[in-house]
Design an enzyme around this catalytic site. Sequence first.
Site, PDB file in Angstrom:
ATOM      1  CD  GLU A 176      -3.099  -1.049   2.327  1.00 28.54           C
ATOM      2  OE1 GLU A 176      -2.732  -0.201   3.105  1.00 28.54           O
ATOM      3  OE2 GLU A 176      -4.273  -1.496   2.119  1.00 28.54           O
ATOM      4  CD  GLU A 375      -3.971  -5.873   2.539  1.00 28.81           C
ATOM      5  OE1 GLU A 375      -4.825  -5.437   3.085  1.00 28.81           O
ATOM      6  OE2 GLU A 375      -2.720  -5.968   2.694  1.00 28.81           O
TER       7      GLU A 375
END
Length: 477
Positions: A176, A375
């Site tokens: 991320e 995810e």
Amino acid sequence: MSAFPKGFLWGGAVAAHQFEGGWDSDGKGVSIADVMTAGDHQTSRRITDGVKPGENYPNHEAIDFYHRYKGDVELFSELGLNCFRTSIAWSRIFPNGDEDQPNEKGLKFYDDLFDDLLAHHIEPVITLSHFEMPYHLVQAYGGWRNRKLIDFFVRFAKVVFDRYKDKVKYWMTFNEINNQVGMLNEWSLFTNSGLVIQPGEDKEKVMFQAAHYEAVASALAVQVGHKINPDFQIGCMVAMGPVYPATPNPNDVFKAERLMQMNYYLADVQVKGRYPSFLERYFDRRKFDLDITLEDRDVLLAGKVDYIGFSYYASHVIKAGADEPKDFITLGNNREVKNETLQRSDWGWEIDPVGLRYALNWFSDRYDVPLFIVENGLGAFDKVEKDGSIHDDYRIDYLRQHIEQMKLAVEVDGVNLMGYTPWGIIDLVSAGTGQMDKRYGVIYVDKDDQGKGSLARSKKDSFDWFRKVIQSNGEDL
Ligand code: P53
């Protein structure tokens, strides 16, 4: 016939610091995750100046996977996973980050873990830095604001690529990486880049500089990795939360689009190898005078990633104000509006399965590289019944609805999707709040927010459901 290709990667995702524990075992150094306290719904996690006595650091023990991995891998195998996404704790391999030689005991741990996974026909999918770096690099170098970090990271990448070249094929560089752009807050700057903003510093400038060094480090790692094993698939990893306009007012529409451009500029840098024009203009206008050399630009072009790994939890809605600046904006400090058409999780995250199809199409159109959902999931409170069972229908519903949309993206839209690894397949410490009771798993772990519990593992209803999903290659939902 399944919509999903043969060999589709069905897995589960975790990150070293959120589940391993063993924070000072076998020579591991202190990592940035080791100086973050527990928060909750209302209270943010605090970043302490080193490890302080009397503080509660939930990542120190986490769920003790470090000492229990064999039993957990048995459970993953029973679940039918064919891949497992985790990260390597950089501070196990280079405890301070700036040593010349790696810590053999740290390397050995991942050898054993990968061997065990492979023996169970589970392919490791590995993130190099998932909100984790040696804390010493923060103290001695100021984190990623320092160009020296590029060398330290590339050395770390080279060591693990070499060591695991025959055990791991799928890699990602930084988890991320775009959180810092989208949120621009203390937590994301620290977890992404080990940045603690000093008085008088322009945090935007520092963030853009750190993110640039990370992008260069990522591109160098891609090149080094492909040299070590040309079969490696090395991806970037970005957090995807689509931004929708609150109304058809073109100002709202444009603002939402600008936020999308901004939140994913690091995907441009890592996938296309260049910065988007609006951002180059912005850097000039703000006179940031960033350290972006011509050589860096060549490195970025030569080190494009093979695929995009992304997380997907929720979407956002944005409204333009009358006083809207014509310039840079991030989501974090903006007029986010509640989406009245959606339900929210107990932590206020908007549940938007169609947004996943939107995201897959958006990435596919824009980048034309394979995609990997690394995810997705619902953080929720679970109730353990007297007989030990856990009826988490809400989690099954969430996952089912998202898989349905993912299926449409593959079957109807023709999106090139490599796999799906729901987040926190086994309960672990929340990154955002440090809680245990914000649970994502299909495997329950007996430990609460106060750190109490036996750490025993048990299966939730979602365990059997997800096993059937995998067995049927996504047909039996
Ligand atoms: P937690 C914010 C927004 C999107 C993804 O998050 C985020 C975050 C951080 O809170 O993080 C990712 O644990 C991250 C994982 C994290 C997971 O989402 O706050 O990659 O490490 O645990 C879920 O509920």
